[in-house]
Write a protein that holds these residues in place. Structure first.
Motif, PDB file in Angstrom:
ATOM      1  N   ARG A 164       0.836  -1.208   0.000  1.00 19.34           N
ATOM      2  CA  ARG A 164       0.000   0.000   0.000  1.00 19.34           C
ATOM      3  C   ARG A 164       0.866   1.251   0.000  1.00 19.34           C
ATOM      4  NH1 ARG A 164      -2.648  -3.944  -0.412  1.00 19.34           N
ATOM      5  NH2 ARG A 164      -4.736  -4.382   0.407  1.00 19.34           N
ATOM      6  N   ILE A 165       1.958   1.214   0.733  1.00 26.16           N
ATOM      7  CA  ILE A 165       2.874   2.354   0.770  1.00 26.16           C
ATOM      8  C   ILE A 165       3.467   2.596  -0.618  1.00 26.16           C
ATOM      9  CG2 ILE A 165       5.028   3.215   1.763  1.00 26.16           C
ATOM     10  CD1 ILE A 165       4.346   1.604   4.285  1.00 26.16           C
ATOM     11  N   ALA A 166       3.811   1.526  -1.312  1.00 24.16           N
ATOM     12  CA  ALA A 166       4.346   1.659  -2.669  1.00 24.16           C
ATOM     13  C   ALA A 166       3.324   2.285  -3.607  1.00 24.16           C
ATOM     14  CB  ALA A 166       4.788   0.297  -3.192  1.00 24.16           C
ATOM     15  N   MET A 208      -4.806  10.547   2.486  1.00 22.39           N
ATOM     16  CA  MET A 208      -5.339  10.190   3.795  1.00 22.39           C
ATOM     17  C   MET A 208      -6.576   9.299   3.681  1.00 22.39           C
ATOM     18  SD  MET A 208      -3.320  11.598   6.062  1.00 22.39           S
ATOM     19  CE  MET A 208      -4.177  11.951   7.598  1.00 22.39           C
ATOM     20  N   HIS A 209      -7.477   9.625   2.772  1.00 25.29           N
ATOM     21  CA  HIS A 209      -8.679   8.808   2.606  1.00 25.29           C
ATOM     22  C   HIS A 209      -8.339   7.447   1.995  1.00 25.29           C
ATOM     23  CE1 HIS A 209     -11.979  11.411   3.859  1.00 25.29           C
ATOM     24  NE2 HIS A 209     -11.275  12.429   3.395  1.00 25.29           N
ATOM     25  N   LEU A 210      -7.371   7.420   1.084  1.00 26.55           N
ATOM     26  CA  LEU A 210      -6.949   6.140   0.508  1.00 26.55           C
ATOM     27  C   LEU A 210      -6.373   5.239   1.591  1.00 26.55           C
ATOM     28  CD1 LEU A 210      -6.467   4.425  -2.075  1.00 26.55           C
ATOM     29  CD2 LEU A 210      -4.214   5.491  -2.227  1.00 26.55           C
ATOM     30  N   TRP A 211      -5.561   5.819   2.467  1.00 24.78           N
ATOM     31  CA  TRP A 211      -4.973   5.026   3.535  1.00 24.78           C
ATOM     32  C   TRP A 211      -6.066   4.471   4.445  1.00 24.78           C
ATOM     33  CZ3 TRP A 211      -4.773   4.618   8.769  1.00 24.78           C
ATOM     34  CH2 TRP A 211      -3.725   3.853   9.307  1.00 24.78           C
ATOM     35  N   TRP A 212      -7.075   5.286   4.751  1.00 20.98           N
ATOM     36  CA  TRP A 212      -8.127   4.830   5.646  1.00 20.98           C
ATOM     37  C   TRP A 212      -8.948   3.702   5.020  1.00 20.98           C
ATOM     38  CZ3 TRP A 212      -9.340   4.328  10.387  1.00 20.98           C
ATOM     39  CH2 TRP A 212     -10.654   4.027  10.757  1.00 20.98           C
ATOM     40  N   THR A 213      -9.334   3.866   3.748  1.00 18.56           N
ATOM     41  CA  THR A 213     -10.178   2.854   3.121  1.00 18.56           C
ATOM     42  C   THR A 213      -9.406   1.574   2.827  1.00 18.56           C
ATOM     43  OG1 THR A 213      -9.725   3.849   0.934  1.00 18.56           O
ATOM     44  CG2 THR A 213     -11.714   4.559   2.075  1.00 18.56           C
ATOM     45  N   ALA A 266       7.799   9.465   5.739  1.00 21.94           N
ATOM     46  CA  ALA A 266       8.525  10.125   4.651  1.00 21.94           C
ATOM     47  C   ALA A 266       7.580  10.542   3.526  1.00 21.94           C
ATOM     48  CB  ALA A 266       9.616   9.207   4.125  1.00 21.94           C
ATOM     49  N   LEU A 267       6.612   9.683   3.204  1.00 19.46           N
ATOM     50  CA  LEU A 267       5.658  10.016   2.143  1.00 19.46           C
ATOM     51  C   LEU A 267       4.794  11.208   2.527  1.00 19.46           C
ATOM     52  CD1 LEU A 267       4.388   6.567   0.799  1.00 19.46           C
ATOM     53  CD2 LEU A 267       5.829   8.230  -0.375  1.00 19.46           C
ATOM     54  N   LEU A 268       4.280  11.209   3.756  1.00 19.30           N
ATOM     55  CA  LEU A 268       3.454  12.333   4.190  1.00 19.30           C
ATOM     56  C   LEU A 268       4.275  13.615   4.262  1.00 19.30           C
ATOM     57  CD1 LEU A 268       1.308  10.623   6.976  1.00 19.30           C
ATOM     58  CD2 LEU A 268       0.546  11.377   4.706  1.00 19.30           C
ATOM     59  N   ALA A 269       5.523  13.524   4.709  1.00 25.20           N
ATOM     60  CA  ALA A 269       6.393  14.700   4.733  1.00 25.20           C
ATOM     61  C   ALA A 269       6.642  15.212   3.317  1.00 25.20           C
ATOM     62  CB  ALA A 269       7.715  14.357   5.417  1.00 25.20           C
ATOM     63  N   GLN A 270       6.714  14.305   2.364  1.00 26.50           N
ATOM     64  CA  GLN A 270       6.886  14.698   0.965  1.00 26.50           C
ATOM     65  C   GLN A 270       5.694  15.516   0.475  1.00 26.50           C
ATOM     66  OE1 GLN A 270       7.670  11.359  -1.608  1.00 26.50           O
ATOM     67  NE2 GLN A 270       7.297  12.524  -3.475  1.00 26.50           N
ATOM     68  N   PRO A 289       5.522  27.887   5.508  1.00 26.50           N
ATOM     69  CA  PRO A 289       6.681  27.114   5.950  1.00 26.50           C
ATOM     70  C   PRO A 289       6.473  26.531   7.355  1.00 26.50           C
ATOM     71  CG  PRO A 289       7.375  29.193   4.985  1.00 26.50           C
ATOM     72  CD  PRO A 289       5.885  29.272   5.139  1.00 26.50           C
ATOM     73  N   VAL A 290       6.489  25.239   7.433  1.00 28.32           N
ATOM     74  CA  VAL A 290       6.401  24.521   8.710  1.00 28.32           C
ATOM     75  C   VAL A 290       7.380  23.360   8.650  1.00 28.32           C
ATOM     76  CG1 VAL A 290       3.988  25.121   9.177  1.00 28.32           C
ATOM     77  CG2 VAL A 290       4.515  23.080   7.805  1.00 28.32           C
ATOM     78  N   SER A 291       7.568  22.694   9.762  1.00 26.28           N
ATOM     79  CA  SER A 291       8.398  21.493   9.776  1.00 26.28           C
ATOM     80  C   SER A 291       7.587  20.329   9.213  1.00 26.28           C
ATOM     81  CB  SER A 291       8.849  21.170  11.198  1.00 26.28           C
ATOM     82  OG  SER A 291       9.379  19.853  11.262  1.00 26.28           O
ATOM     83  N   PRO A 292       7.966  19.774   8.048  1.00 31.69           N
ATOM     84  CA  PRO A 292       7.190  18.667   7.481  1.00 31.69           C
ATOM     85  C   PRO A 292       7.070  17.477   8.426  1.00 31.69           C
ATOM     86  CG  PRO A 292       8.644  19.572   5.812  1.00 31.69           C
ATOM     87  CD  PRO A 292       9.025  20.211   7.117  1.00 31.69           C
ATOM     88  N   MET A 293       8.162  17.083   9.093  1.00 31.39           N
ATOM     89  CA  MET A 293       8.112  15.901   9.938  1.00 31.39           C
ATOM     90  C   MET A 293       7.271  16.137  11.193  1.00 31.39           C
ATOM     91  SD  MET A 293       9.454  13.422   8.406  1.00 31.39           S
ATOM     92  CE  MET A 293       9.373  12.258   9.750  1.00 31.39           C
ATOM     93  N   MET A 294       7.323  17.343  11.746  1.00 26.80           N
ATOM     94  CA  MET A 294       6.474  17.630  12.905  1.00 26.80           C
ATOM     95  C   MET A 294       5.004  17.676  12.484  1.00 26.80           C
ATOM     96  SD  MET A 294       8.740  20.448  15.031  1.00 26.80           S
ATOM     97  CE  MET A 294       7.491  20.573  16.310  1.00 26.80           C
ATOM     98  N   THR A 295       4.737  18.188  11.294  1.00 23.28           N
ATOM     99  CA  THR A 295       3.364  18.213  10.794  1.00 23.28           C
ATOM    100  C   THR A 295       2.846  16.801  10.574  1.00 23.28           C
ATOM    101  OG1 THR A 295       3.860  20.315   9.681  1.00 23.28           O
ATOM    102  CG2 THR A 295       1.857  19.170   9.006  1.00 23.28           C
ATOM    103  N   VAL A 296       3.718  15.905  10.158  1.00 22.89           N
ATOM    104  CA  VAL A 296       3.330  14.503   9.983  1.00 22.89           C
ATOM    105  C   VAL A 296       2.851  13.912  11.305  1.00 22.89           C
ATOM    106  CG1 VAL A 296       4.239  12.200   9.507  1.00 22.89           C
ATOM    107  CG2 VAL A 296       4.753  14.078   7.952  1.00 22.89           C
ATOM    108  N   GLN A 297       3.511  14.262  12.395  1.00 19.83           N
ATOM    109  CA  GLN A 297       3.073  13.744  13.687  1.00 19.83           C
ATOM    110  C   GLN A 297       1.667  14.230  14.027  1.00 19.83           C
ATOM    111  OE1 GLN A 297       5.055  11.459  15.067  1.00 19.83           O
ATOM    112  NE2 GLN A 297       6.397  11.867  13.323  1.00 19.83           N
ATOM    113  N   VAL A 298       1.359  15.473  13.644  1.00 22.05           N
ATOM    114  CA  VAL A 298       0.015  16.006  13.863  1.00 22.05           C
ATOM    115  C   VAL A 298      -1.001  15.240  13.017  1.00 22.05           C
ATOM    116  CG1 VAL A 298      -1.429  18.070  13.666  1.00 22.05           C
ATOM    117  CG2 VAL A 298       0.938  18.272  14.455  1.00 22.05           C
ATOM    118  N   LEU A 299      -0.604  14.857  11.813  1.00 27.11           N
ATOM    119  CA  LEU A 299      -1.484  14.098  10.931  1.00 27.11           C
ATOM    120  C   LEU A 299      -1.722  12.684  11.455  1.00 27.11           C
ATOM    121  CD1 LEU A 299      -0.299  14.922   7.291  1.00 27.11           C
ATOM    122  CD2 LEU A 299      -2.621  15.167   8.158  1.00 27.11           C
ATOM    123  N   ILE A 300      -0.659  12.041  11.899  1.00 26.07           N
ATOM    124  CA  ILE A 300      -0.737  10.623  12.248  1.00 26.07           C
ATOM    125  C   ILE A 300      -1.478  10.390  13.555  1.00 26.07           C
ATOM    126  CG2 ILE A 300       0.673   8.655  12.961  1.00 26.07           C
ATOM    127  CD1 ILE A 300       2.659   9.364  10.835  1.00 26.07           C
TER     128      ILE A 300
END
Length: 235
Positions: free
Chosen positions: A95-97, A118-123, A161-165, A178-189
């Protein structure tokens, strides 16, 4: 000399294939069964691991549910740990690929891309039995550090890494501030993990429903995007 009686009849020669035509032969049922066994074993392992957890699941149970002997299971997967790793690769790494291909080829707005990912990952994961793998690792990672390291390298790190991308894409295109991509990923996850854990624990009980996960996910993304979008200039 008169011909012999009851002489064995000679069968007509078999029809030869046309010159240059490849000889094609359908695999025998036994061969088809052999080719399907790895998938059957992985499907059985996913069901049992999600139902009982990694520690409580025995290899014999996986073999029995797949309809094969324990020896046959070990021909494909020499240990329960190797079986679990193969199941993770089949259920999550693939799925990640797919998400990686989507992100690399997407040409629309980053806000739309974030919604789709995000919706693809959930479904594809959260609502499927594969989402239960996350619950297993959250519960048993401390007791199986080697599997925890494997899961981090195979699933957690690539997903982050994908979400940060995606976040970096929005920043580069001026769609996000401009925000920190990796910190924003933590907010998403964080909310996503909550939805998955609830879905595969309390959500499995009919009398303990939660809010519609799709609506919760949409609200999460909406709240996040309002924080990511560039702020209007003062005055």
């Amino acid at each position: 000399m008169s011909p012999r009686k009851n002489a064995p009849s000679v069968a007509p020669p078999a029809e030869l294939p046309a010159p240059g035509a490849p000889a094609r032969k359908a695999p025998a049922p036994r061969q088809r069964r052999k080719e399907a066994r790895p998938q059957e074993l992985l499907a059985a392992a996913l069901e049992l691991f999600v139902e009982k957890g990694f520690a409580a699941t025995r290899s014999e149970e996986v073999a029995q549910r797949a309809g094969v002997s324990k020896g046959t299971l070990y021909l494909y997967y020499p240990s329960k740990e190797e079986l679990f790793k193969a199941m993770v690769r089949e259920s999550l790494s693939s799925r990640i690929a797919e998400a990686s291909v989507l992100i690399s080829q997407y040409e629309g707005a980053t806000t739309e891309l974030l919604h789709r990912v995000m919706h693809l990952w959930w479904t594809e994961v959260g609502l499927s039995p594969a989402g239960g793998i996350t619950k297993i690792m959250m519960a048993e990672a401390r007791n199986f550090p080697e599997l925890a390291s494997f899961f981090h390298e195979e699933v957690i790190a690539p997903t982050q890494a994908l979400l940060a991308q995606v976040i970096q894409r929005g920043i580069d295109r001026g769609e996000f501030r401009p925000v920190s991509p990796m910190m924003t990923v933590q907010v998403l996850i964080g909310p996503m993990l909550h939805l998955v854990l609830f879905q595969h624990s309390f959500g499995a009980c009919a009398h303990l429903p939660c809010e519609n996960p799709a609506d919760v996910l949409a609200l999460e993304i909406d709240l996040l995007l309002h924080g990511l979008c560039p702020r209007p200039a003062a005055g």
